[in-house]
Design a protein around this motif. Sequence first.
Motif, short mmCIF file in Angstrom:
data_model
loop_
_atom_site.label_atom_id
_atom_site.label_comp_id
_atom_site.label_asym_id
_atom_site.label_seq_id
_atom_site.Cartn_x
_atom_site.Cartn_y
_atom_site.Cartn_z
N VAL A 70 0.90 -0.99 -0.19
CA VAL A 70 0.03 -0.10 0.21
C VAL A 70 0.63 1.08 -0.31
CG1 VAL A 70 -1.70 0.91 0.68
CG2 VAL A 70 -1.40 -0.96 1.21
N CYS A 71 0.59 1.98 -1.00
CA CYS A 71 1.37 2.86 -1.17
C CYS A 71 1.70 4.09 0.31
CB CYS A 71 0.85 3.57 -2.43
SG CYS A 71 2.27 5.27 -3.02
N ALA A 72 1.85 5.14 -0.01
CA ALA A 72 1.67 6.14 1.40
C ALA A 72 0.24 7.12 0.46
CB ALA A 72 3.19 6.92 0.93
N THR A 115 19.73 0.33 -4.23
CA THR A 115 21.08 0.51 -6.43
C THR A 115 20.21 1.96 -6.97
OG1 THR A 115 19.68 -0.14 -7.49
CG2 THR A 115 20.98 -1.87 -6.43
N ASP A 116 18.96 2.61 -6.28
CA ASP A 116 18.79 3.79 -7.01
C ASP A 116 18.85 4.83 -5.86
OD1 ASP A 116 16.38 2.58 -5.21
OD2 ASP A 116 14.48 4.01 -6.39
N GLY A 117 19.09 4.46 -5.11
CA GLY A 117 19.01 5.73 -3.90
C GLY A 117 18.31 5.66 -2.78
N TYR A 118 17.09 5.19 -3.10
CA TYR A 118 16.03 4.85 -1.95
C TYR A 118 16.33 4.58 -0.64
CZ TYR A 118 11.12 3.73 -0.90
OH TYR A 118 10.00 4.01 0.03
N VAL A 119 16.09 5.20 0.65
CA VAL A 119 16.04 4.74 1.45
C VAL A 119 15.32 5.44 2.59
CG1 VAL A 119 17.64 5.55 4.02
CG2 VAL A 119 18.62 6.13 1.41
N VAL A 120 15.41 3.78 3.50
CA VAL A 120 14.29 4.17 4.91
C VAL A 120 14.94 3.54 6.46
CG1 VAL A 120 12.14 2.79 3.24
CG2 VAL A 120 14.21 1.06 4.95
N THR A 121 14.41 3.53 7.58
CA THR A 121 15.19 3.86 8.48
C THR A 121 14.10 2.69 9.16
OG1 THR A 121 14.52 5.60 9.12
CG2 THR A 121 16.08 5.69 8.67
N LEU A 154 16.85 -8.91 -4.47
CA LEU A 154 16.80 -8.58 -2.94
C LEU A 154 15.65 -7.65 -2.70
CD1 LEU A 154 20.04 -9.47 -1.38
CD2 LEU A 154 17.65 -10.62 -1.42
N LEU A 155 14.94 -7.34 -2.01
CA LEU A 155 14.10 -6.41 -1.70
C LEU A 155 13.78 -6.73 0.10
CD1 LEU A 155 10.69 -7.47 -0.62
CD2 LEU A 155 10.95 -7.08 -3.42
N LEU A 156 13.36 -6.10 0.84
CA LEU A 156 13.04 -5.70 1.96
C LEU A 156 11.54 -5.31 2.97
CD1 LEU A 156 15.04 -4.61 4.83
CD2 LEU A 156 13.05 -3.66 5.09
N ILE A 157 10.46 -6.02 3.39
CA ILE A 157 9.74 -5.64 3.19
C ILE A 157 8.86 -5.18 4.92
CG2 ILE A 157 9.00 -8.23 3.24
CD1 ILE A 157 6.57 -4.87 1.78
N ASP A 161 4.22 -2.93 8.59
CA ASP A 161 3.32 -1.36 8.89
C ASP A 161 1.60 -1.43 7.83
OD1 ASP A 161 5.88 -1.17 9.37
OD2 ASP A 161 6.80 0.04 7.13
N ILE A 162 1.32 0.32 8.25
CA ILE A 162 -0.28 -0.31 8.47
C ILE A 162 -0.23 0.70 6.44
CG2 ILE A 162 -1.81 2.32 8.17
CD1 ILE A 162 -0.47 2.69 10.73
N LYS A 163 1.07 1.23 6.01
CA LYS A 163 1.21 1.81 4.63
C LYS A 163 2.62 0.99 4.09
CE LYS A 163 -2.00 4.43 3.53
NZ LYS A 163 -1.87 5.92 4.33
N THR A 164 2.33 -0.51 3.59
CA THR A 164 3.62 -1.49 3.65
C THR A 164 4.26 -0.87 1.94
OG1 THR A 164 2.28 -2.41 2.68
CG2 THR A 164 2.70 -3.33 4.65
N GLY A 165 4.12 0.68 1.47
CA GLY A 165 5.07 0.45 0.25
C GLY A 165 5.75 1.48 0.65
N PRO A 166 5.70 2.06 1.57
CA PRO A 166 6.58 3.25 1.78
C PRO A 166 8.74 2.17 2.21
CG PRO A 166 5.34 3.90 3.12
CD PRO A 166 4.83 2.50 2.20
N ARG A 167 7.98 1.08 3.36
CA ARG A 167 9.44 0.85 3.68
C ARG A 167 8.98 -1.33 2.70
NH1 ARG A 167 10.91 1.38 10.34
NH2 ARG A 167 8.68 0.56 9.88
N HIS A 168 9.07 -1.05 1.85
CA HIS A 168 9.28 -2.23 1.03
C HIS A 168 9.98 -1.88 -0.56
CE1 HIS A 168 7.88 -3.31 -3.34
NE2 HIS A 168 7.98 -4.42 -2.95
#
Length: 181
Positions: A70-72, A115-121, A154-157, A161-168
């Motif tokens: 789910v996107c933000a 690899t595209d510079g996308y970052v989550v914490t 590889l992906l991280l999920i 999360d309430i909105k699972t898109g951001p930390r996918h």
Amino acid sequence: MKFHAFLLALLLAPAVSAAPATPATPAAHPATGTPSHSVRITGAVKAPAEFDVAALKKLLPRNSGPVDVVCASGAVVGKVQNFRGVRLTDVLDRVGIDLKEHKDDRRMVIVARATDGYVVTFSWSELYNTPIGKDVLVAWEKDGKPLDAHEGQLLLISGQDIKTGPRHVRWLSNIEVVRMK
Ligand SMILES: Nc1nc2c(c(=O)[nH]1)N[C@H]1C(S)=C(S)[C@@H](COP(=O)(O)O)O[C@H]1N2
Ligand SMILES: [Mo]
């Protein structure tokens, strides 16, 4: 005469549009990354290490069960029956977070990059001291198939999360452990 010239100039002046020019906003879901082949664990860890899919499979594989991506914005951008991967905490435990004293753990921030510079914490507390952590997977498989070039290898999920898109995080390539001052 001067005044007439002014009126004439006003009359001939091109109409100025009230709407500003459309700004060059980046696409919401840019596809500028390249597939990742491994994830490097760096920063405040005892021994930095790199895991490819084969190395991750040697840890303890788990299944996410059904996850809606789910996107933000609220839009459902994917419906997945199962991701297969290992817990991020299992990977971190394998390399060992560099804890110098008892109260060091809660200082730690875990940064995931693609690899595209996308970052989550994530925070250490969130991963190890809330129910969220057990559903944060580093995954290599979706619905029984290896991840394709759009999101793999590889992906991280983060399944809770309430909105699972951001930390996918598609194209996951690096996990950095940062000790906050
Ligand atoms: N590497 C990477 N992962 C990303 C993104 C991105 O830009 N780069 N976009 C996120 C967003 S905004 C959403 S909603 C989900 C699903 O996006 P997708 O439709 O591009 O797969 O992936 C997330 N993962
Ligand atoms: Mo999104």
